[in-house]
Design an enzyme around this catalytic site. Structure first.
Site: not given
Ligand code: URA
Ligand code: CA
Length: 461
Positions: A97, A176, A183, A198, A202
């Site tokens: 990632h 999320d 946010r 976050s 995932k």
């Molecule tokens: N990328 C994400 O998936 N979440 C965040 O909070 C910041 C960057």
């Protein structure tokens, strides 16, 4: 009692408890696992309103969370939706990632490269929003390529050829989606535990046994300083380990675009060149480094450095390119593009951007290049914007390069004269000259040569 009344009572009860939890965090006390589960479940079910979740996010922003809280939050978010199990695929499955960079072509290279070494890679990717591109958009610029696989097709691909990149079809981590949108409009994005949970929720939901994180820092990244990047990497690595995953993070410099190409089809071409061993050196180095860690987490090698050497051989002997060909064929794309790049769609027009001064490139602001590519139509300004697969920017001069007046710094790849890629009503020559100025403003020069800062800043395991 009427359903309505029960609902009102439930809501009253939830509001009361929630305000106490907000108070607890506001005053700097840690939340328990059940506090956090209650908050996330309540929010996803619509029992806890946005205004309370906003207040909580702001309290977390100022007070932070310890590692246990961050892990509980991540877990609660994973539990808010569907998850993938890769248990029936043999081998140690590895995922990677990136926290997002400009012209970050690594996934297109690393997935087939690592798969060619016999490590299965199951990678769910997204579409681009803003100036950072999405891997699915890039892959879909390959004629015929299908990035929308069912979960079964996705797993079958990983089983049969050892690699797949696709969009997610099941509803993973709805918490999320809701929290991130909240946010975004409440100035609470830049919180380490909120970012870490976050991203990691995932990744954990996607089911890999090991995860390598590429944490970007610098101008083109959302983290601007090294200290925060190491901190974020450390929190994410710990969160993954607490969930029983093999973890590593590489912290990398994103002060200038990675490689040369920024744009969808342009980046596929760049990936193919890299898989042939003819790519830009910075992109190759990052792919070998991340891939080396992936082999090491999978237990194929004892040290990431050893993994790098293994992978370099697979670039040189054509095995990695062959794996990419297989992946493309399996997802209905034209496999011949790996041998003949002229089969890729290309922009009608290339316009050069020439230097007005002489000197050494001392800055090449990745974000400005990303913005120019987005203006051309390579990225989405809004969620539902259409992207143009062929447009983008290629940079010819990178940090440290010596430039004379009139030298070509970059190329703009754009549509035909009469039809601007974006229907803005602005005359085409004006649009092009705005873009040229935008790219020129990304560059700064100095008189003396200097040492370019390293791409790989550090790692955490
Ligand atoms: N990328 C994400 O998936 N979440 C965040 O909070 C910041 C960057
Ligand atoms: Ca690139």
């Amino acid at each position: 009692m009427a359903d309505q009344a029960i609902n009102v009572l439930k809501r009253a009860g939830a509001v009361m408890i929630v305000s106490e939890l907000i108070l607890k965090k506001r005053d700097g006390y840690p939340l328990t696992c059940s506090d956090i589960e209650h908050l996330i479940a309540g929010y996803v079910q619509g029992i806890i309103p946005d205004y309370q979740m906003s207040a909580l996010a702001m309290a977390v922003y100022f007070r932070g969370m310890n590692e246990e809280e961050t892990t509980h939050l991540t877990r609660a978010m994973v539990n808010s939706g569907d998850t993938i199990s890769l248990k029936d695929i043999p081998g140690v499955k590895i995922d990677k990632h990136s926290t997002g960079g400009v012209g970050d072509t690594t996934t297109l290279v690393v997935v087939p490269l690592v798969a060619a070494a016999g490590v299965p890679v199951a990678k769910l990717s997204g579409r681009g929003l803003g100036h950072t591109g999405g891997t699915l958009d890039k892959l879909e610029s390959i004629p015929g390529f299908c990035a929308e696989l069912t979960l079964n097709e996705f797993k079958t691909a990983v089983k049969n050829i050892g690699a797949a990149v696709a969009g997610q079809t099941i509803e993973m981590v709805p918490a999320d989606k809701m929290l991130y949108a909240l946010r975004d409009v409440t100035a609470t994005v830049e919180s380490m535990p909120l970012i870490a949970s976050s991203i990691m929720s995932k990744k954990l939901a996607a089911g890999a046994d090991g995860i390598v994180l590429d944490v970007k820092v610098g101008d083109g990244a959302f983290i601007k300083d090294h200290c925060s990047a190491f901190e974020l990497a450390r929190i994410m690595v710990e969160t993954g380990k607490m969930d029983g995953r093999q973890m590593a993070a590489v912290i990398t410099n994103m002060d200038q675009p990675l490689g040369r190409a920024v744009g969808n089809a342009l980046e596929v071409e760049e990936a193919v060149l890299t898989l042939r061993g003819e790519g830009p050196p910075d992109l190759e180095e990052l792919c070998l480094t991340l891939g080396g860690w992936m082999l090491s987490l999978a237990g194929k090698v004892s040290q990431p450095e050893q993994g790098k050497a293994t992978l370099k051989k697979l670039l040189d002997n054509g095995a990695a390119l062959l794996k990419f060909r297989e992946m493309i064929q399996n997802q209905n794309g034209d496999p011949l593009i790996v041998e003949d790049l002229s089969l890729m769609p290309r922009a009608e027009k290339q316009v050069s951007v020439k230097s007005r001064v002489e000197g050494y490139v001392s800055r090449l602001r990745a974000e400005a290049i990303g913005q120019a590519a987005m203006k051309l139509g390579a990225g989405r300004e809004k969620k539902d914007s259409l992207i143009d697969p062929v447009v983008g920017v290629t940079v010819e001069k990178k940090l440290g390069a010596m430039v004379k007046q009139g030298d070509i710094l970059a190329h703009i790849h754009t549509g035909p004269e009469k039809e601007p890629a974006r229907n803005t009503g602005i005359e085409d020559h004006e649009r092009i000259s705005d873009l040229q100025n935008m790219i020129l403003s990304a560059y700064e020069f100095q008189d003396e040569p200097f040492e370019v800062p390293p791409l790989i800043i550090g790692d955490i395991k």
